[in-house]
Motif scaffolding. Structure first.
Motif, PDB file in Angstrom:
ATOM      1  N   ARG A 205       4.371  10.738  -0.888  1.00  0.00           N
ATOM      2  CA  ARG A 205       5.259   9.610  -0.583  1.00  0.00           C
ATOM      3  C   ARG A 205       4.642   8.705   0.491  1.00  0.00           C
ATOM      4  O   ARG A 205       4.664   7.482   0.369  1.00  0.00           O
ATOM      5  N   THR A 206       4.085   9.292   1.541  1.00  0.00           N
ATOM      6  CA  THR A 206       3.487   8.460   2.592  1.00  0.00           C
ATOM      7  C   THR A 206       2.287   7.678   2.065  1.00  0.00           C
ATOM      8  O   THR A 206       2.047   6.541   2.480  1.00  0.00           O
ATOM      9  N   ALA A 207       1.546   8.283   1.128  1.00  0.00           N
ATOM     10  CA  ALA A 207       0.391   7.579   0.558  1.00  0.00           C
ATOM     11  C   ALA A 207       0.844   6.394  -0.289  1.00  0.00           C
ATOM     12  O   ALA A 207       0.255   5.307  -0.217  1.00  0.00           O
ATOM     13  N   LEU A 208       1.888   6.594  -1.107  1.00  0.00           N
ATOM     14  CA  LEU A 208       2.345   5.520  -1.992  1.00  0.00           C
ATOM     15  C   LEU A 208       3.084   4.422  -1.241  1.00  0.00           C
ATOM     16  O   LEU A 208       2.963   3.243  -1.572  1.00  0.00           O
ATOM     17  N   LEU A 209       3.868   4.793  -0.228  1.00  0.00           N
ATOM     18  CA  LEU A 209       4.666   3.793   0.468  1.00  0.00           C
ATOM     19  C   LEU A 209       3.889   3.074   1.563  1.00  0.00           C
ATOM     20  O   LEU A 209       4.226   1.940   1.909  1.00  0.00           O
ATOM     21  N   TRP A 210       2.846   3.715   2.099  1.00  0.00           N
ATOM     22  CA  TRP A 210       2.121   3.081   3.201  1.00  0.00           C
ATOM     23  C   TRP A 210       0.622   2.960   2.927  1.00  0.00           C
ATOM     24  O   TRP A 210       0.102   1.880   2.708  1.00  0.00           O
ATOM     25  N   THR A 211      -0.093   4.071   2.932  1.00  0.00           N
ATOM     26  CA  THR A 211      -1.552   4.022   2.996  1.00  0.00           C
ATOM     27  C   THR A 211      -2.189   3.377   1.786  1.00  0.00           C
ATOM     28  O   THR A 211      -3.177   2.641   1.909  1.00  0.00           O
ATOM     29  N   CYS A 212      -1.648   3.639   0.594  1.00  0.00           N
ATOM     30  CA  CYS A 212      -2.228   3.072  -0.625  1.00  0.00           C
ATOM     31  C   CYS A 212      -1.256   2.106  -1.297  1.00  0.00           C
ATOM     32  O   CYS A 212      -1.367   1.845  -2.494  1.00  0.00           O
ATOM     33  N   ASN A 213      -0.332   1.572  -0.535  1.00  0.00           N
ATOM     34  CA  ASN A 213       0.610   0.580  -1.056  1.00  0.00           C
ATOM     35  C   ASN A 213      -0.103  -0.780  -1.074  1.00  0.00           C
ATOM     36  O   ASN A 213      -0.393  -1.345  -0.017  1.00  0.00           O
ATOM     37  N   PRO A 214      -0.405  -1.330  -2.252  1.00  0.00           N
ATOM     38  CA  PRO A 214      -1.193  -2.557  -2.302  1.00  0.00           C
ATOM     39  C   PRO A 214      -0.510  -3.757  -1.645  1.00  0.00           C
ATOM     40  O   PRO A 214      -1.183  -4.635  -1.104  1.00  0.00           O
ATOM     41  N   LEU A 215       0.817  -3.788  -1.652  1.00  0.00           N
ATOM     42  CA  LEU A 215       1.527  -4.902  -1.014  1.00  0.00           C
ATOM     43  C   LEU A 215       1.410  -4.808   0.506  1.00  0.00           C
ATOM     44  O   LEU A 215       1.256  -5.822   1.195  1.00  0.00           O
ATOM     45  N   VAL A 216       1.476  -3.598   1.038  1.00  0.00           N
ATOM     46  CA  VAL A 216       1.263  -3.407   2.478  1.00  0.00           C
ATOM     47  C   VAL A 216      -0.173  -3.743   2.850  1.00  0.00           C
ATOM     48  O   VAL A 216      -0.433  -4.431   3.849  1.00  0.00           O
ATOM     49  N   LEU A 217      -1.129  -3.279   2.059  1.00  0.00           N
ATOM     50  CA  LEU A 217      -2.541  -3.588   2.326  1.00  0.00           C
ATOM     51  C   LEU A 217      -2.796  -5.090   2.289  1.00  0.00           C
ATOM     52  O   LEU A 217      -3.515  -5.630   3.136  1.00  0.00           O
ATOM     53  N   PHE A 218      -2.194  -5.775   1.328  1.00  0.00           N
ATOM     54  CA  PHE A 218      -2.426  -7.207   1.194  1.00  0.00           C
ATOM     55  C   PHE A 218      -1.851  -7.989   2.374  1.00  0.00           C
ATOM     56  O   PHE A 218      -2.526  -8.818   2.981  1.00  0.00           O
ATOM     57  N   HIS A 219      -0.602  -7.708   2.707  1.00  0.00           N
ATOM     58  CA  HIS A 219       0.055  -8.514   3.734  1.00  0.00           C
ATOM     59  C   HIS A 219      -0.354  -8.133   5.153  1.00  0.00           C
ATOM     60  O   HIS A 219      -0.613  -9.009   5.980  1.00  0.00           O
ATOM     61  N   LEU A 220      -0.420  -6.840   5.451  1.00  0.00           N
ATOM     62  CA  LEU A 220      -0.674  -6.451   6.831  1.00  0.00           C
ATOM     63  C   LEU A 220      -2.157  -6.337   7.160  1.00  0.00           C
ATOM     64  O   LEU A 220      -2.563  -6.695   8.265  1.00  0.00           O
ATOM     65  N   VAL A 221      -2.957  -5.835   6.205  1.00  0.00           N
ATOM     66  CA  VAL A 221      -4.375  -5.615   6.493  1.00  0.00           C
ATOM     67  C   VAL A 221      -5.215  -6.810   6.058  1.00  0.00           C
ATOM     68  O   VAL A 221      -5.923  -7.415   6.872  1.00  0.00           O
ATOM     69  N   ALA A 222      -5.133  -7.186   4.763  1.00  0.00           N
ATOM     70  CA  ALA A 222      -5.888  -8.350   4.299  1.00  0.00           C
ATOM     71  C   ALA A 222      -5.408  -9.622   4.993  1.00  0.00           C
ATOM     72  O   ALA A 222      -6.192 -10.539   5.255  1.00  0.00           O
ATOM     73  N   GLY A 223      -4.122  -9.694   5.315  1.00  0.00           N
ATOM     74  CA  GLY A 223      -3.576 -10.854   6.007  1.00  0.00           C
ATOM     75  C   GLY A 223      -3.795 -10.826   7.500  1.00  0.00           C
ATOM     76  O   GLY A 223      -3.522 -11.817   8.188  1.00  0.00           O
ATOM     77  N   ALA A 224      -4.252  -9.683   8.038  1.00  0.00           N
ATOM     78  CA  ALA A 224      -4.563  -9.521   9.468  1.00  0.00           C
ATOM     79  C   ALA A 224      -3.367  -9.835  10.363  1.00  0.00           C
ATOM     80  O   ALA A 224      -3.527 -10.386  11.451  1.00  0.00           O
ATOM     81  N   HIS A 225      -2.170  -9.467   9.919  1.00  0.00           N
ATOM     82  CA  HIS A 225      -0.975  -9.737  10.724  1.00  0.00           C
ATOM     83  C   HIS A 225      -0.788  -8.651  11.778  1.00  0.00           C
ATOM     84  O   HIS A 225      -0.975  -7.467  11.512  1.00  0.00           O
ATOM     85  N   ASN A 226      -0.394  -9.081  12.979  1.00  0.00           N
ATOM     86  CA  ASN A 226      -0.306  -8.118  14.077  1.00  0.00           C
ATOM     87  C   ASN A 226       0.938  -7.237  14.025  1.00  0.00           C
ATOM     88  O   ASN A 226       1.148  -6.411  14.908  1.00  0.00           O
ATOM     89  N   ASP A 227       1.762  -7.381  12.982  1.00  0.00           N
ATOM     90  CA  ASP A 227       2.907  -6.490  12.816  1.00  0.00           C
ATOM     91  C   ASP A 227       2.471  -5.027  12.787  1.00  0.00           C
ATOM     92  O   ASP A 227       3.192  -4.149  13.267  1.00  0.00           O
ATOM     93  N   VAL A 228       1.296  -4.776  12.215  1.00  0.00           N
ATOM     94  CA  VAL A 228       0.826  -3.397  12.114  1.00  0.00           C
ATOM     95  C   VAL A 228       0.580  -2.796  13.494  1.00  0.00           C
ATOM     96  O   VAL A 228       0.697  -1.581  13.687  1.00  0.00           O
ATOM     97  N   LEU A 229       0.268  -3.629  14.491  1.00  0.00           N
ATOM     98  CA  LEU A 229       0.083  -3.135  15.851  1.00  0.00           C
ATOM     99  C   LEU A 229       1.396  -2.635  16.436  1.00  0.00           C
ATOM    100  O   LEU A 229       1.418  -1.697  17.237  1.00  0.00           O
ATOM    101  N   ALA A 230       2.515  -3.274  16.065  1.00  0.00           N
ATOM    102  CA  ALA A 230       3.825  -2.844  16.544  1.00  0.00           C
ATOM    103  C   ALA A 230       4.337  -1.638  15.772  1.00  0.00           C
ATOM    104  O   ALA A 230       5.087  -0.815  16.310  1.00  0.00           O
ATOM    105  N   ILE A 231       3.948  -1.526  14.499  1.00  0.00           N
ATOM    106  CA  ILE A 231       4.432  -0.432  13.662  1.00  0.00           C
ATOM    107  C   ILE A 231       3.852   0.907  14.112  1.00  0.00           C
ATOM    108  O   ILE A 231       4.545   1.935  14.097  1.00  0.00           O
ATOM    109  N   ALA A 232       2.595   0.923  14.547  1.00  0.00           N
ATOM    110  CA  ALA A 232       1.956   2.181  14.957  1.00  0.00           C
ATOM    111  C   ALA A 232       2.718   2.887  16.078  1.00  0.00           C
ATOM    112  O   ALA A 232       3.040   4.085  15.951  1.00  0.00           O
TER     113      ALA A 232
END
Length: 493
Positions: A205-232
C-alpha cells in the motif's frame, strides 16, 4: 485478479514513462527554460517540442496513471499481491531520474530560487519581491508572482537560501540543489512509510500510494514542489508518536509537527491526531499522564514553530494572511466566487469552507477504517483530507499530503476519492503556468477558459458529493466485532 494487477502496473509504468519523456524533451510549455552555466545539472534535451506533443504526453500520463492505480486498488481488494520492495525501488529510481532533469508543470521552482537568493544576499524574502531585484539573474528569474514576497515558512526559506548559496548566481544549479533535497525528503518519507508497515500488504500500500504513485512523482518530484519537504516531518511525527508514546516521544512528535508547519503551515494539521488521541485518553481515566504528554506535544510544536517564525522576522506571516483570501480557478468555490461577484465576498467563502471542512472531518472520522489503525493516524488523515477537499485554494501537488497520511491506513473507499480528486486537478493545470507567458495555440485556449474554471470545478463538486455518500454508507455499517482491541495513546507503557 492477476490480470487486473498486472494491467495496473503497466498503467503505472506507462504514466511514469510519459512524465519522464515530458521532462526529458527540455524547454516547452511544461518546462520553463533554466538559465545558468553550460553543462551544469539538471540536464535535458533541447528539441523544443510542440505544445500539442507535451500536453498530449501529460494527458496520456495522467490517464494511464489514474487507470493503473485504480486497477491496482481493485486487484488488491480482490486479494492480489505483489512484492512491495521492487515497486518501491522503481519509484525511487524514477524520483532520481526526475531529479536529474529540469522541473516540469509549473514555475514555482523559480520562485523558490528567487526567495533563496534574496535570503542569501541579505534581503528579506518576506518583504522583497522578484520585481525589486529584477536585474539579479536568480532573484529576478520568476515568471509569475513577481510582485509577491515569500509565503513559505522559515525552514523552507533556509533550504532555499542554502541552495542559492551553492548555486552562486546560477538558476540552473540552484534549482538542482533544491531538487536533490526534495528527493531526499521523498525517500525519507518512503522509508518511514515502508518501515512503519507491519505486513507485506501494508508495505504494498505504501508503495502504490506514495513511492511508486506516478501522480505523486509527477507533481511533487518532477514538479520540484517544496510540499514534500513539509510532508517528511509530518509522517515522521506520526511514526515517532505511536500508541505507547511517553512524554519524550510526544515532545519529539510535536517538534516534528512544528518543523513541518515552519515549512508549510498546513503541515501543522498533523499535530491534531496525536492531540485528539491524548485528550481521549485523558477522558478515559489516564488523565494526568495523558495531559502531561499533551503538554509535551504542544510545547514541542509551539517552540519550533514560534522560534522559526521569530527568527524569520516581523514580515514572515504577512503573505500567509494575504493568501488566506485566495480562491483558485479549479475549485468549486470559484463557481460561487464568480456568482457572488469575483473577489467581493471572500469572507463568505472562507466561512463556508471552514464549515464544510468541519462537516467533512466529522464524516471522515466516522467512516475511515478503525480496525488495526492507531487513533492518531486516523484522525490526522481525516483532518488532512477535510482540508484538501474543502479548501478554496487547491493545486494538484497539495494532494501529496493526503496520499502520505492515507498510506498509513488500511485500504478504504477514500483511496478512490483522492485518486479522482488528484486526477481532476491534474487535468485542470495543463500546465500550471500563466497563459501569457507560454502563448498556447488558439485551439488549445479552451484548456484555460473551459476546462480549468468550469469543467473541473463541477467535477470536484461531484467527487465531493461522492465522498459524502461514501462516508454516510460507511458510517451506517455496524462496527467490526471480535477484533483484538489495540492499545490507545493512554495505555500504560
Amino acid at each position: 485478479m492477476t490480470r487486473l494487477g498486472t494491467g495496473g502496473l503497466w498503467g503505472v509504468g506507462a504514466g511514469i514513462a510519459c512524465f519522464l519523456g515530458t521532462a526529458l524533451l527540455g524547454p516547452s510549455v511544461f518546462q520553463p527554460e533554466l538559465e545558468g552555466g553550460a553543462g551544469q545539472p539538471p540536464w535535458a534535451l533541447e528539441v523544443h517540442p510542440s505544445p500539442y506533443l507535451v500536453i498530449g504526453l501529460v494527458v496520456a500520463g495522467i490517464v494511464a496513471s489514474t487507470a493503473g492505480l485504480a486497477l491496482c486498488f481493485a486487484a488488491v481488494r480482490k486479494g492480489w499481491r505483489v512484492r512491495a520492495l521492487p515497486l518501491a525501488a522503481a519509484g525511487l529510481l524514477a524520483a532520481v531520474a526526475f531529479m536529474c532533469m529540469p522541473p516540469v508543470g509549473s514555475t514555482d521552482h523559480l520562485n523558490y530560487a528567487s526567495y533563496g537568493r534574496m535570503a542569501a544576499t541579505g534581503h528579506d524574502p518576506y518583504a522583497t519581491s522578484a520585481e525589486d531585484l529584477s536585474r539579479d539573474p536568480v532573484a529576478g528569474a520568476p515568471e509569475e508572482w513577481r510582485t509577491t514576497p515569500s509565503v513559505y515558512g522559515p525552514i523552507a526559506t533556509g533550504e532555499q537560501a542554502l541552495a542559492a548559496w551553492i548555486g552562486d548566481g546560477s538558476v540552473r544549479l540552484t534549482v538542482f540543489v533544491m531538487s536533490v533535497v526534495n528527493v531526499l525528503a521523498f525517500a525519507v518519507t518512503a522509508l518511514i512509510l515502508y518501515r512503519s508497515s507491519k505486513s507485506e500488504e501494508r508495505r504494498l500500500r505504501t508503495a502504490l500510494l506514495w513511492t511508486c504513485n506516478p501522480l505523486v512523482l509527477f507533481h511533487l518530484v518532477a514538479g520540484a514542489h517544496n510540499d514534500v519537504l513539509a510532508i517528511a516531518p509530518m509522517v515522521a511525527a506520526l511514526a515517532v508518536f505511536g500508541p505507547r508514546a511517553g512524554w519524550a516521544r510526544s515532545l519529539a512528535a510535536g517538534a516534528l509537527a512544528g518543523a513541518g508547519a515552519a515549512i508549510k503551515l498546513p503541515a501543522a494539521l498533523v499535530a491534531g491526531g496525536p492531540a485528539w488521541a491524548l485528550l481521549r485518553s485523558a477522558r478515559a481515566g489516564h488523565r494526568w499522564r495523558a495531559l502531561g504528554r499533551f503538554a509535551a506535544l504542544a510545547c514541542g510544536a509551539a517552540a519550533v514553530t514560534a522560534v522559526s517564525y521569530l527568527l524569520a522576522g516581523p514580515h514572515s506571516l504577512d503573505q500567509v494572511r494575504e493568501a488566506s483570501d485566495m480562491v483558485s480557478f479549479a475549485t468549486p468555490w470559484h463557481l460561487l466566487d464568480e456568482s457572488l461577484g469575483a473577489g467581493s465576498q471572500r469572507d463568505v467563502i472562507k466561512t463556508g469552507a471552514m464549515l464544510l471542512g468541519l462537516v467533512l472531518f466529522v464524516l471522515l472520522v466516522r467512516a475511515l477504517p478503525r480496525e488495526g489503525v492507531d487513533e492518531d493516524r486516523r484522525v490526522t488523515a481525516a483532518l488532512v483530507l477535510a482540508w484538501l477537499l474543502a479548501a478554496p485554494y487547491a493545486l494538484p501537488w497539495y494532494d501529496g499530503f493526503g496520499w502520505a497520511v492515507l498510506a498509513l491506513l488500511p485500504w478504504a473507499r477514500i483511496d478512490w476519492i483522492l485518486l479522482a480528486h488528484t486526477a481532476a486537478l491534474s487535468l485542470a493545470y495543463l500546465p500550471a503556468r500563466a497563459p501569457a507567458r507560454i502563448r498556447l495555440p488558439d485551439d488549445l485556449e479552451w484548456l484555460f477558459t473551459v476546462v480549468r474554471p468550469t469543467v473541473v470545478p463541477w467535477t470536484l463538486l461531484a467527487i465531493l458529493a461522492g465522498l459524502v455518500a461514501a462516508c454516510l454508507r460507511s458510517a451506517d455499517r455496524p462496527p467490526v466485532t471480535g477484533a483484538r482491541p489495540r492499545a490507545s495513546a493512554g495505555s500504560p507503557g
